[in-house]
Each structure stands twice: as C-alpha cells, then as structure tokens.
Motif scaffolding. Structure first.
Motif, PDB file in Angstrom:
ATOM      1  N   SER A 187       0.837  -1.214   0.000  1.00 28.45           N
ATOM      2  CA  SER A 187       0.000   0.000   0.000  1.00 28.45           C
ATOM      3  C   SER A 187       0.868   1.259   0.000  1.00 28.45           C
ATOM      4  O   SER A 187       0.526   2.262  -0.636  1.00 28.45           O
ATOM      5  CB  SER A 187      -0.942  -0.007   1.208  1.00 28.45           C
ATOM      6  N   ARG A 188       2.025   1.209   0.689  1.00 29.41           N
ATOM      7  CA  ARG A 188       2.928   2.367   0.687  1.00 29.41           C
ATOM      8  C   ARG A 188       3.540   2.591  -0.692  1.00 29.41           C
ATOM      9  O   ARG A 188       3.689   3.737  -1.138  1.00 29.41           O
ATOM     10  CB  ARG A 188       4.037   2.165   1.724  1.00 29.41           C
ATOM     11  N   MET A 189       3.892   1.495  -1.344  1.00 29.25           N
ATOM     12  CA  MET A 189       4.481   1.617  -2.676  1.00 29.25           C
ATOM     13  C   MET A 189       3.474   2.218  -3.665  1.00 29.25           C
ATOM     14  O   MET A 189       3.813   3.098  -4.470  1.00 29.25           O
ATOM     15  CB  MET A 189       4.940   0.246  -3.175  1.00 29.25           C
ATOM     16  N   VAL A 190       2.216   1.756  -3.573  1.00 32.77           N
ATOM     17  CA  VAL A 190       1.162   2.298  -4.439  1.00 32.77           C
ATOM     18  C   VAL A 190       0.962   3.784  -4.152  1.00 32.77           C
ATOM     19  O   VAL A 190       0.801   4.597  -5.077  1.00 32.77           O
ATOM     20  CB  VAL A 190      -0.158   1.516  -4.240  1.00 32.77           C
ATOM     21  N   ALA A 191       1.007   4.165  -2.858  1.00 36.65           N
ATOM     22  CA  ALA A 191       0.839   5.575  -2.487  1.00 36.65           C
ATOM     23  C   ALA A 191       1.963   6.439  -3.056  1.00 36.65           C
ATOM     24  O   ALA A 191       1.720   7.553  -3.536  1.00 36.65           O
ATOM     25  CB  ALA A 191       0.782   5.698  -0.964  1.00 36.65           C
ATOM     26  N   VAL A 192       3.202   5.909  -3.031  1.00 37.99           N
ATOM     27  CA  VAL A 192       4.352   6.658  -3.582  1.00 37.99           C
ATOM     28  C   VAL A 192       4.153   6.890  -5.079  1.00 37.99           C
ATOM     29  O   VAL A 192       4.339   8.007  -5.590  1.00 37.99           O
ATOM     30  CB  VAL A 192       5.678   5.895  -3.319  1.00 37.99           C
TER      31      VAL A 192
END
Length: 210
Positions: A187-192
């Motif tokens: 989810s953090r990677m998608v947010a970045v």
C-alpha cells in the motif's frame, strides 16, 4: 521454472467470464479501456490457462486488409489465439473490410465447418483458434483512434477494463517475492507511485501505472 502469473482480481474474473462466454458462442472478445488496465495481459493469461499460443499484433495505420487477412488465415490454420492490440488505430476502410473477414471466420466456428474460404484461399479450420481485439477510447489522450463500425461491434463481446485494484495487486506481488509485511509495504508503494503521478511534471517517458 514457473512463468510469472497475472494477479487475480474481481476485474480479471469479469474479463475471463466475458471472454470465455464469447468464445463458447462463436464470437470474439473485446476488452476496452485506458492504457495500463491489463487488457492484453488478461487475454494472454487466459490463453496460458487454456494452453493456447497467444499471438499479439500491434495495429497501426500502415496495416491494410490484405495484411490482416494473411494474419487471420495463419491463426485459423494453426489454432492460435490472435490478440489485435489497439485495434481501432486501423483506418476505417480497413476496419470495414476486416469485419467481413472476421465474420466469415466466426461463421465457420459457429457451424463447425472444417474448411472455409478467405482471400480466395481455401483453408482448414482449427476450432481452437480465437480472435480478440483491445481498444483504447477515442479522444485527445489517444490520438489516431477510430470508432468501430457497428457491424464490427456485433462480432465481439465487450468488457470494460476499469482501473485495477492496485493495492491488492501490489500486496500479492510482495507476498510472492517473500515480503512478510506485504500489505503495508504494497500500500505504501502504491501511495508513492500515486503521489509521483500527481505531483511530478507531465513527461512522456514517465509511466506510473502497472
């Protein structure tokens, strides 16, 4: 070893169901939607599940109906699946002529003919063959796209490929690569990537999609 597999989401299941029902009724499949939604990859993944060879052809204005006819003849003879990417980049005159060729092929499939005539050539029909097309929506963002003629639309069963569930896809990929906290990392990677798309300048070589 094992080849990389497509991550299954509800959108993938909807696409598979539409394409298999289309083939069962003797039609082709037509996933359409913006770039990066998995249209071509879904067709390739479904072919892999059926053990079929999937040949992807990128269409453009340079292809005429005779070239398309030669490709379709080879597909029907060898039993492969043909996926014509960005099909609506063909000229409208070519689309109209190709629709007659595809209609002849589908008629042979529906009536279980063993032979058929195409471009003045008699050929044996392999009923494992199938024809799929993918479309980007016509508009300013995707230049050079035509609208499909009505007689061509009737030959394909359409499925709208909307924005995929990026969080679920990232999570599954992370788990497959051995990450323990895949849900949080994914989810953090998608947010970045989402922030990069929103905040960075628009450049042609930037692609923040899948």
């Amino acid at each position: 070893g094992n080849s990389a597999k497509l991550v299954h989401t509800p959108l993938t299941d909807k696409c598979y169901l539409t394409l298999t029902q289309a083939m069962n009724n003797g039609y082709g499949g037509n996933p359409y939607g913006p770039a990066g939604t998995g249209k071509t990859e879904s067709v390739k993944a479904l072919g892999l599940l059926f053990g079929r060879q999937v040949l992807v052809f990128n269409c453009d204005e340079a292809i005429d109906f005779k070239s398309m006819g030669r490709i379709l003849i080879r597909i029907v003879k060898c039993g492969a699946w043909g996926c014509f990417d960005e099909f609506n980049r063909l000229d409208e005159e070519v689309l109209s002529a190709v629709s007659q060729q595809i209609q002849a092929i589908q008629t042979a499939f529906k009536h279980k003919h063993t032979t058929m005539e195409l471009l003045n050539t008699t050929l044996n029909v392999d009923h494992d063959a199938a024809v799929f097309v993918t479309l980007n929506p016509p508009g300013k963002k995707y230049g050079g796209r035509s609208k499909l003629p009505d007689n061509l639309k009737q030959l394909f069963r359409s499925v709208a490929m909307t924005i995929p569930d990026l969080d679920q896809i990232a999570e599954v990929i992370m788990y497959s690569e051995g990450f323990v906290h895949a849900k949080e990392v994914g989810s953090r990677m998608v947010a970045v990537f989402r922030l990069c798309k929103q905040l960075l300048s628009q450049q042609q070589h930037y692609d923040w999609g899948l």
